[in-house]
Motif scaffolding. Structure first.
Motif, PDB file in Angstrom:
ATOM      1  N   VAL A 323     -31.497  10.969 -37.666  1.00 21.70           N
ATOM      2  CA  VAL A 323     -32.309   9.751 -37.775  1.00 21.70           C
ATOM      3  C   VAL A 323     -31.777   8.787 -38.833  1.00 21.70           C
ATOM      4  O   VAL A 323     -31.556   7.605 -38.556  1.00 21.70           O
ATOM      5  N   THR A 324     -31.579   9.265 -40.061  1.00 20.22           N
ATOM      6  CA  THR A 324     -31.165   8.350 -41.119  1.00 20.22           C
ATOM      7  C   THR A 324     -29.780   7.765 -40.874  1.00 20.22           C
ATOM      8  O   THR A 324     -29.448   6.718 -41.434  1.00 20.22           O
ATOM      9  N   GLU A 325     -28.985   8.417 -40.034  1.00 21.28           N
ATOM     10  CA  GLU A 325     -27.639   7.933 -39.777  1.00 21.28           C
ATOM     11  C   GLU A 325     -27.549   7.035 -38.547  1.00 21.28           C
ATOM     12  O   GLU A 325     -26.455   6.625 -38.152  1.00 21.28           O
ATOM     13  N   VAL A 326     -28.683   6.718 -37.935  1.00 17.56           N
ATOM     14  CA  VAL A 326     -28.715   5.686 -36.892  1.00 17.56           C
ATOM     15  C   VAL A 326     -29.768   4.624 -37.207  1.00 17.56           C
ATOM     16  O   VAL A 326     -29.808   3.585 -36.552  1.00 17.56           O
ATOM     17  N   ARG A 327     -30.598   4.880 -38.224  1.00 17.87           N
ATOM     18  CA  ARG A 327     -31.725   3.982 -38.531  1.00 17.87           C
ATOM     19  C   ARG A 327     -31.275   2.541 -38.737  1.00 17.87           C
ATOM     20  O   ARG A 327     -31.954   1.596 -38.294  1.00 17.87           O
ATOM     21  N   ASP A 328     -30.128   2.345 -39.409  1.00 24.55           N
ATOM     22  CA  ASP A 328     -29.682   0.989 -39.685  1.00 24.55           C
ATOM     23  C   ASP A 328     -29.026   0.314 -38.491  1.00 24.55           C
ATOM     24  O   ASP A 328     -28.678  -0.864 -38.570  1.00 24.55           O
ATOM     25  N   GLY A 329     -28.892   1.035 -37.396  1.00 20.93           N
ATOM     26  CA  GLY A 329     -28.396   0.430 -36.160  1.00 20.93           C
ATOM     27  C   GLY A 329     -29.445   0.475 -35.070  1.00 20.93           C
ATOM     28  O   GLY A 329     -29.098   0.442 -33.889  1.00 20.93           O
ATOM     29  N   ILE A 330     -30.713   0.527 -35.448  1.00 18.65           N
ATOM     30  CA  ILE A 330     -31.778   0.677 -34.453  1.00 18.65           C
ATOM     31  C   ILE A 330     -31.750  -0.454 -33.435  1.00 18.65           C
ATOM     32  O   ILE A 330     -32.050  -0.250 -32.256  1.00 18.65           O
ATOM     33  N   ASP A 331     -31.368  -1.666 -33.863  1.00 20.89           N
ATOM     34  CA  ASP A 331     -31.321  -2.776 -32.915  1.00 20.89           C
ATOM     35  C   ASP A 331     -30.242  -2.547 -31.854  1.00 20.89           C
ATOM     36  O   ASP A 331     -30.427  -2.899 -30.681  1.00 20.89           O
ATOM     37  N   GLN A 332     -29.122  -1.932 -32.248  1.00 14.33           N
ATOM     38  CA  GLN A 332     -28.079  -1.615 -31.267  1.00 14.33           C
ATOM     39  C   GLN A 332     -28.586  -0.593 -30.250  1.00 14.33           C
ATOM     40  O   GLN A 332     -28.262  -0.673 -29.054  1.00 14.33           O
TER      41      GLN A 332
END
Length: 527
Positions: A323-332
């Motif tokens: 989760v934390t390693e995709v959280r900043d790309g949630i829009d993608q």
């Protein structure tokens, strides 16, 4: 590599990473005239332009931070010089807006696997002994060592015997709402495709997680008439339990002998199984990264992403997580969701995890490790951009909550399986989801392995692949040196997967029998 070389990821980037092994000294001049102001370690960032204080620092075409002071062209850009951006809000996200053109099916690829009663396919033929509570771990481990020494040689078609040890079962608030996560995790690991539908349980007797609660009627597949029990007017698989507190057990060796007797029945059935040719669509692959560096998103993870697309085209299932390693790309990710429902499910998992972190008074920034930073990753935003690449370009077909099983949700294709980013917890939850093959990329290096499923290790740098030549299965550093393309390494990984899945090739982790502990994700209270 003698010529100074830097690597950019996007035309909008104003930083690049130094590719040369050992880094480059101040004064180094690149072929385009860029001159280093500072000594820059390998994989660390160099400013391509003058970046004023407060300006955005961009890598992968996204803002990974804001300059805390003026950064001259050619200077070393590291975590102490950047202010991390705030997390993207979970409202107003693009939903199912990216619809890539369908790729042609990839037909004709097969592997030799073990078909199971529930329709799944295993890549290994393993007897797994499930435990209801940590209290029995010592006894079970002792018994497993005897099984391997005394029984397993008589059953040559069984690959291994493993104890599914964990730290749950007692001293827990077992009726708390979030207690469902560790319980279903233990249950679904017991049903992993590599265990052939054979379920054997060792219980203490007084634990909160009683065998019938762990594996209720109907949860175990019927293997043959020998493991069938009548339940009212219906039939269900018999729950095979060795309870150490049973009065029939007099002394330690009595317990051990009971485990051996029951194990032999399961070994007999497993030994009768044979591999058969199955389509590549039966692969269930978990992809993960650990000990990441700035090359992770340049070499290994893009190669895995290319291979992910190949697998999806072949009809296989691929899980990416953390989760934390995709959280900043949630829009993608919401943009790539196959439906609005999938996008909403992804937002739901992100919001749940945001709240979970908030309870502990931390946020996603706690993810990055000293090794990540030494490897050139300034913060979780930069790390996330490189991590997401493992998912390739296919539409995201579904979202799996932690501890759930893919089969129960009817999910195929590219799936986001929500897990913490911890290597061991993520691997444990992907096992519960039903993976039969694991791919793990690393830049700093880790001897990570699992006893329950083959783990293919991909090195991001050729230096690591050379030094750890008997731990890394694939060298993706050849992409950075220009010796191979992302596509070539992706195909190399795809072909290796089929060989490993077929048992024709053992991974290095299997060769050395490297196996990390199963670590449950337990957000519920411990009493």
């Amino acid at each position: 590599m003698s010529t100074p070389l830097y690597i950019t990821m996007h035309e909008a980037d104003n930083v690049a990473i130094v590719a040369n092994e050992g880094g480059l000294p101040a004064g180094t001049v690149f072929p385009d005239g860029l001159t280093l102001v500072d000594k820059v370690p390998q994989a660390h960032k160099v400013a391509l332009l003058d970046i004023p204080q407060g300006a955005a620092v961009r890598r992968y075409g996204v803002t990974i931070g804001y300059a805390l002071k003026d950064l001259p062209r050619g200077s070393w850009v590291h975590e102490r010089l950047l202010q991390m951006p705030a997390a993207r809000e979970l409202q107003g996200l693009p939903v199912a807006t990216v619809q890539p053109a369908p790729q042609p099916p990839l037909a004709g690829h097969t592997f030799e696997g073990y078909r199971n009663p529930d329709g799944s396919v295993g890549t290994r033929n393993i007897l797994a002994i499930t435990q209801t509570v940590q209290c029995v771990a010592g006894v079970t481990d002792y018994a497993v060592q005897r099984i391997k020494a005394e029984l397993l040689p008589r059953y040559p078609h069984v690959d291994d015997v493993v104890a599914l040890e964990h730290t749950y079962g007692c001293g827990v608030a077992i009726d708390a709402p979030d207690a469902v996560i560790p319980i279903r995790t233990v249950r679904n690991i017991a049903l992993n495709p590599n265990f052939g539908g054979e379920v054997m349980v060792v219980s203490l007797g007084c634990e909160k997680l009683q065998p019938e609660r762990l594996l209720p009627p109907g949860s175990i597949p019927i293997v043959d008439e020998r493991n069938v029990a009548d339940v009212g007017d219906t039939e269900a698989a018999k729950l095979d339990v060795v309870c150490l507190q049973d009065e029939a057990h007099v002394g330690f060796m009595s317990m051990v002998e009971s485990i051996l007797r029951q194990a032999e029945q399961h070994l007999e059935r497993l030994n009768a199984r044979r591999r058969e040719t199955v389509p590549a669509s039966e692969l269930v692959v978990g992809v993960q990264c650990g000990g990441s560096d700035a090359f992770s998103g340049v070499t290994a993870n893009p190669a895995v992403g290319f291979c992910t697309d190949l697998l999806v085209r072949a009809g296989a299932t691929v899980m990416f997580s953390e989760v934390t390693e995709v959280r900043d790309g949630i829009d993608q990710l919401t943009a790539r969701a196959s439906t609005p429902e999938v996008a909403r499910a992804m937002v739901r998992e992100m919001a749940w995890y945001d709240a979970y972190l908030d309870k502990g008074r931390v946020d996603r920034s706690a993810n990055t490790t000293p090794g990540n930073k030494k490897g050139g990753l300034s913060n979780i935003v930069e790390k996330a951009m490189g991590s997401i690449v493992k998912s390739g370009s296919a539409p995201i077909a579904g979202v799996l909550p932690p501890g759930e099983k893919l089969q129960h949700q009817g999910l195929k294709g590219l799936v986001y399986a929500a897990t913490p980013a911890s290597d061991f917890i993520c691997g444990t939850l992907q096992l519960a989801a039903g993976m039969n093959l694991h791919v793990f990329t690393t830049g700093r290096g880790t001897p990570y392995g699992l006893a329950e499923v083959p783990v293919i290790k991909v090195a991001t740098r050729s230096d690591l692949a050379r030094r750890w030549h008997d731990l890394m299965d694939i060298d993706a550093g050849t992409i950075a040196t220009g010796d191979k393309s992302i596509e070539e390494v992706g195909w190399e990984l795809f072909r290796l997967m089929l060989d490993v899945a077929s048992g024709r090739t053992r991974t290095w982790a299997e060769h050395w029998k490297l196996a990390n502990a199963l670590v449950l994700f337990n957000p519920a209270p411990v009493t």
